[in-house]
Write an enzyme that holds these catalytic residues in place. Structure first.
Site, PDB file in Angstrom:
ATOM      1  CE1 TYR A 193       8.010   4.723  -8.821  1.00 25.71           C
ATOM      2  CE2 TYR A 193       8.217   3.701  -6.662  1.00 25.71           C
ATOM      3  CZ  TYR A 193       7.726   3.691  -7.951  1.00 25.71           C
ATOM      4  OH  TYR A 193       6.928   2.651  -8.367  1.00 25.71           O
TER       5      TYR A 193
ATOM      6  CB  THR B  49      -2.662  -3.977  -8.541  1.00 28.01           C
ATOM      7  OG1 THR B  49      -2.355  -4.120  -7.149  1.00 28.01           O
ATOM      8  CG2 THR B  49      -2.793  -2.498  -8.853  1.00 28.01           C
TER       9      THR B  49
ATOM     10  CE  LYS C  27      -3.142  -2.073  -3.147  1.00 25.36           C
ATOM     11  NZ  LYS C  27      -2.830  -0.998  -4.112  1.00 25.36           N
TER      12      LYS C  27
ATOM     13  CB  SER D 217      -6.770   0.747  -3.069  1.00 22.80           C
ATOM     14  OG  SER D 217      -5.555   1.411  -3.400  1.00 22.80           O
TER      15      SER D 217
ATOM     16  CG  HIS E 128      -1.793   2.807  -6.914  1.00 19.77           C
ATOM     17  ND1 HIS E 128      -1.914   1.502  -7.313  1.00 19.77           N
ATOM     18  CD2 HIS E 128      -0.459   3.035  -6.829  1.00 19.77           C
ATOM     19  CE1 HIS E 128      -0.709   0.969  -7.470  1.00 19.77           C
ATOM     20  NE2 HIS E 128       0.190   1.878  -7.169  1.00 19.77           N
TER      21      HIS E 128
ATOM     22  CG  ASP F 177      -3.929   1.049  -0.196  1.00 21.44           C
ATOM     23  OD1 ASP F 177      -2.936   0.995   0.537  1.00 21.44           O
ATOM     24  OD2 ASP F 177      -3.918   1.579  -1.317  1.00 21.44           O
TER      25      ASP F 177
ATOM     26  CB  ILE G 155      -3.695   4.545   6.677  1.00 16.75           C
ATOM     27  CG1 ILE G 155      -5.005   3.883   6.260  1.00 16.75           C
ATOM     28  CG2 ILE G 155      -3.380   4.269   8.146  1.00 16.75           C
ATOM     29  CD1 ILE G 155      -6.189   4.229   7.122  1.00 16.75           C
ATOM     30  NE  ARG G 156       0.287  10.025   5.009  1.00 17.63           N
ATOM     31  CZ  ARG G 156      -0.055   9.314   3.945  1.00 17.63           C
ATOM     32  NH1 ARG G 156      -0.621   8.130   4.115  1.00 17.63           N
ATOM     33  NH2 ARG G 156       0.148   9.760   2.730  1.00 17.63           N
TER      34      ARG G 156
END
Length: 457
Positions: free
Chosen positions: A58, A225, A318, A340, A342, A373, A376-377
């Site tokens: 998940y 969302t 979003k 975003s 997702h 969104d 991002i790391r």
């Protein structure tokens, strides 16, 4: 390493995040070690080792063949930071103001970095959403609660406020989280800053009940969302029948603590005590990922309801990826949008969120509050999103993996490391404030100039 008595300390409203590096370097002298290596690939590997098979799937599954996920990561490569030299970074500060402008509310956060809304955190750690909410409060960062959460709206708000009172970037002296306008919200009166992410139920009674609970519990903005009326096709989850709402977690505390949803269960003759799987299925199928799509003509109703219930707090959408949708949102008067996809979990083969950001900022960048969104790391990614026009950036998988590996301590370590990385990057790259991180700070290769073999994280 960095001088803890550096004059910069007295010039800023937030802690000198970069000193966390010094703390980690000095730690071995006192027998201290960090809970894990914060390199995203190594953290990802650890999370896979620690989580159950279902929990890992998940957390990590993407839509289809993961092309959108890889596009998200690859897009960051083609934008490269151009360092400046001999810049006076002694007065740098990461604090930011959210919203404002036409919106009558404005909020202060310790950095333009926040916790993305992610559901059913209990599958990652027993403390679930309470841990990231508490850490967000401690650090003075914005936290966003998913309406697919495993703990209740009120309980998570309480953890968020507890963290703020304990915090080094929130409740302490020089807090950048203080300030704002309006009353009764989680930040305008000097408290923690939290948002509520809504999966829009087709049952108006349940929708209104969630909005009322979020407003009473001090959630400072609503994020609707719009890219997840149902889950995208995820091969591994489908093959394993991996859907926690049908199995061990059901409706969670958030759904089962909702009076309107409990009334619906009663009307349908479902007892959540004796039939928890059936109750969970009704929550997720009827009110969260229900498959009913709403259209633009219904948005004004929801926006009006939230503003009426909350006293006018910000309403955001979003899941924006197309400039036309961004323009439509502005026309309707939304206070902010989150660019975003997702994190690549919904539409396979879609445009990278960072590429979408560029076009959307060109279309509406000065007309609404633009957030980002997906993918991002690290601090360099945050920097690039800000340079391309985002005002705020949400982080997702980083803190989820950290929660899985180290619980609340892990989330704190990961987010403090990210803040330290950003603080240090601003110093060594020569950008003393957030306002100077603009399009001129990047040298961009043409699309298609991606690093061979998109990185797995």
């Amino acid at each position: 390493m960095s001088d803890p008595n550096n004059p910069n300390v007295a010039n800023r409203t937030t802690p000198q995040w970069g000193l966390y590096q010094r703390e980690l370097f000095w730690g071995p002298n006192e027998g201290k070690r960090p809970p894990f290596n914060t390199h995203p690939d190594k953290l990802r590997e650890l999370a896979e080792e620690r989580l159950s098979k279902g929990g890992w799937l998940y957390a990590s599954c993407n839509a289809g063949l993961s092309w959108t996920h890889h596009a998200n990561r690859a897009a960051f490569y083609r934008h490269q930071i151009v360092p400046r030299t001999l810049a006076d970074t002694r007065a740098r500060d990461t604090a930011t103001t959210m919203f404002g402008g036409k919106c009558k509310f404005s909020y202060r956060a310790a950095a333009p970095v926040g916790f993305a809304p992610i559901g059913i955190n209990r599958i990652y750690h027993a403390t679930g959403e309470r841990s990231p909410a508490r850490v967000a409060g401690q650090l003075g960062l914005a936290y966003c609660l998913s309406s697919a959460a495993s703990y209740g709206i009120e309980e998570v708000a309480e953890a968020n406020e507890e963290g703020f009172r304990e915090g080094e970037g929130g409740g302490g002296s020089g807090s950048a989280s203080k300030g704002g306008s309006g009353t009764g919200d989680g930040n305008g009166d000097g408290g923690a800053l939290r948002f509520y992410q809504l999966y829009w139920s087709p049952d108006d009674a349940v929708t209104l009940s969630m909005l009322e609970r979020a407003a009473r519990a001090g959630y400072a903005a609503l994020l609707l969302t719009t890219d997840t009326w149902q889950l995208g096709w995820r091969h591994d989850d489908a093959a394993a029948g991996n859907y926690a709402f049908y199995h061990e977690h059901g409706a969670g505390d958030l759904g089962l603590s909702d009076a309107a949803f409990r009334q619906r269960l009663k009307e349908e003759g479902i007892d959540p005590e004796t039939s928890p799987k059936e109750a969970g299925a009704r929550w997720i199928d009827g009110h969260i990922w229900h498959g009913h799509s709403f259209t633009w003509d219904r948005v004004p109703w929801l926006m009006d309801q939230w503003r009426r219930i909350s006293g006018g707090r910000p309403f955001c959408i979003k899941g924006i990826q197309h400039p036309g949708d961004a323009r439509r949102a502005v026309e309707l008067g939304v206070d902010g949008i989150v660019v975003s996809n997702h994190a690549g979990r919904q539409v396979d083969g879609a445009v990278a969120s960072l590429d979408a950001l560029e076009r959307i900022v060109e279309a509406v960048g000065d007309k609404t509050y633009v957030m980002f969104d997906s993918g991002i790391r690290g601090a360099a990614d945050v920097f690039k999103a800000l340079a391309l026009g985002a005002k705020f950036v949400f982080v997702g998988r980083l803190w989820v993996y950290a929660l899985a590996v180290g619980g609340e301590e892990g989330v704190r370590h990961e987010m403090k490391a990210l803040l330290a990385d950003l603080d240090i990057l601003m110093n060594v790259a020569g950008y003393p404030n957030l306002q100077e991180i603009d399009r001129d700070a990047l040298d961009s290769l043409p699309k298609g100039s991606y690093f061979p073999g998109a990185p797995p994280s």
